[in-house]
Design a protein around this motif. Structure first.
Motif, short mmCIF file in Angstrom:
data_model
loop_
_atom_site.label_atom_id
_atom_site.label_comp_id
_atom_site.label_asym_id
_atom_site.label_seq_id
_atom_site.Cartn_x
_atom_site.Cartn_y
_atom_site.Cartn_z
N ARG A 1 101.49 32.29 11.34
CA ARG A 1 101.43 32.67 9.93
C ARG A 1 101.66 31.48 9.01
O ARG A 1 100.98 31.33 7.99
N LEU A 2 102.61 30.62 9.37
CA LEU A 2 102.86 29.44 8.55
C LEU A 2 101.62 28.56 8.48
O LEU A 2 101.24 28.08 7.41
N ARG A 3 100.97 28.36 9.61
CA ARG A 3 99.73 27.58 9.63
C ARG A 3 98.69 28.18 8.70
O ARG A 3 98.00 27.48 7.96
N GLN A 4 98.58 29.51 8.71
CA GLN A 4 97.63 30.18 7.83
C GLN A 4 98.01 30.02 6.37
O GLN A 4 97.17 29.71 5.52
N ASP A 5 99.28 30.23 6.08
CA ASP A 5 99.72 30.24 4.68
C ASP A 5 99.66 28.87 4.02
O ASP A 5 99.51 28.78 2.80
N ILE A 6 99.80 27.80 4.79
CA ILE A 6 99.72 26.46 4.20
C ILE A 6 98.35 25.83 4.43
O ILE A 6 98.08 24.72 3.94
N GLY A 7 97.47 26.51 5.17
CA GLY A 7 96.12 26.03 5.35
C GLY A 7 95.97 24.85 6.29
O GLY A 7 95.05 24.05 6.13
N VAL A 8 96.85 24.76 7.29
CA VAL A 8 96.74 23.69 8.29
C VAL A 8 96.70 24.37 9.66
O VAL A 8 97.74 24.61 10.28
N ALA A 9 95.51 24.67 10.14
CA ALA A 9 95.33 25.48 11.34
C ALA A 9 95.88 24.84 12.60
O ALA A 9 96.32 25.53 13.52
N ASP A 10 95.87 23.50 12.65
CA ASP A 10 96.34 22.80 13.85
C ASP A 10 97.66 22.08 13.62
O ASP A 10 97.93 21.06 14.24
N LEU A 11 98.48 22.61 12.73
CA LEU A 11 99.75 21.97 12.40
C LEU A 11 100.59 21.72 13.65
O LEU A 11 100.94 22.66 14.38
N PRO A 12 100.94 20.46 13.95
CA PRO A 12 101.81 20.18 15.09
C PRO A 12 103.21 20.79 14.88
O PRO A 12 103.73 20.77 13.76
N VAL A 13 103.78 21.30 15.95
CA VAL A 13 105.08 21.98 15.87
C VAL A 13 106.00 21.45 16.96
O VAL A 13 105.64 21.44 18.14
#
Length: 290
Positions: free
Chosen positions: A207-219
């Motif tokens: 959801r965080l990736r969706q809400d900030i618009g970074v689909a491949d956000l490293p975690v």
């Protein structure tokens, strides 16, 4: 236009306005020249992300503010009041009545130091939204997208904080790219089964990736301290951190706490920050992400 013959033939009484235009032009130029590009990292979780390390235990060099790293910290009702140079004190311990900066710190110091040691040409911007005692199942629950009433208070606050922080960067004329998330949480959910916590954490990340618009956000996720009563949540954190591309794990091996097995001491907070950096850099290298 500046070199047209018409301008050169202006009467003397018209010259001052022309000079004013030139002065205005050159006065604006420095704002573009000094604009920076920041690698933005998001820091979220509960007390060990917020940080309970004693800043007085740091060396003078570790305590020195960074001229290449800024931080936007929000732990309501306290905040950093906008972007500030990174230094100790962006942490709110229970019962603390003063203002930010405080006398404690989290993993952000060791993280920034190690990231810049590896990549000294970079500039970092850390957006930190953390709260002691907060749970993933309730406070960080992302709920239904677009429906704040179904979302936990900490999740709503964090999305709001990211929006406020990035807006300020843009208003300053700076450029930025959101490069990753650091997550340290789990003590408040230690009674959950490992599969339940793992599912909740992955839902949060998605959801965080969706809400900030970074689909491949490293975690990168960090283990909570092993006090013998957190096996389930520690197993879940390891499962998420080792699930593959785009994920990294920070172990708590070799760390110590200043209390009865929960809050990392100053040396361990610094070490965890370095481990977060190493894990993030590893993801960046494996993904060939410049």
């Amino acid at each position: 236009m500046l070199h047209s013959h018409q301008d050169e033939d202006l009467p003397m009484k018209r010259k001052p306005a022309y000079v004013v235009c030139l002065l205005t032009f050159f006065a604006v130029v420095p704002s573009f020249v000094t604009a920076a590009h920041y690698d933005v990292y998001l820091l979220a979780g509960q007390s060990n992300m917020d940080g309970r390390g004693d800043a007085s235990k740091l060396t003078d060099q570790q305590r020195q503010p960074s001229d290449q790293t800024i931080i936007f910290y929000r732990n309501l009702p306290k905040s950093s009041d906008g972007w500030q140079p990174l230094a100790p004190g962006f942490s709110i311990a229970p019962g603390y009545k003063g203002e930010v900066p405080s006398s404690t710190f989290g993993p952000e110091l060791g993280f920034a130091k190690e990231m810049l040691r590896a990549e000294p040409e970079r500039k970092l911007a850390l957006i930190k939204g953390s709260k002691g005692g907060s749970s993933l199942r309730r406070d960080w629950n992302p709920g239904v997208q677009g429906d704040p009433k179904t979302q936990g208070q900490r999740y709503r606050d964090f999305i709001e904080t990211i929006g406020m922080a990035t807006k300020q960067l843009s208003e300053r004329g700076d450029q930025y790219a959101i490069r990753g998330l650091l997550w340290h949480q789990g003590e408040s959910d230690s009674k959950l089964q490992s599969g339940v916590y793992e599912t909740l954490l992955l839902q949060f990340v998605d959801r965080l990736r969706q809400d900030i618009g970074v689909a491949d956000l490293p975690v990168v996720v960090g283990e909570v301290f092993d006090n013998g009563k957190r096996d389930e949540v520690r197993a879940a954190i390891r499962a998420v951190g080792t699930r593959g591309a785009g994920f990294g794990l920070v172990t708590s091996e070799g760390t110590s706490t200043w209390d009865e097995g929960t809050h990392f001491d100053a040396a361990s907070q610094w070490l965890l920050g370095q481990r977060y950096a190493a894990a993030m850099l590893k993801i960046r290298t494996s993904d060939s992400n410049p």
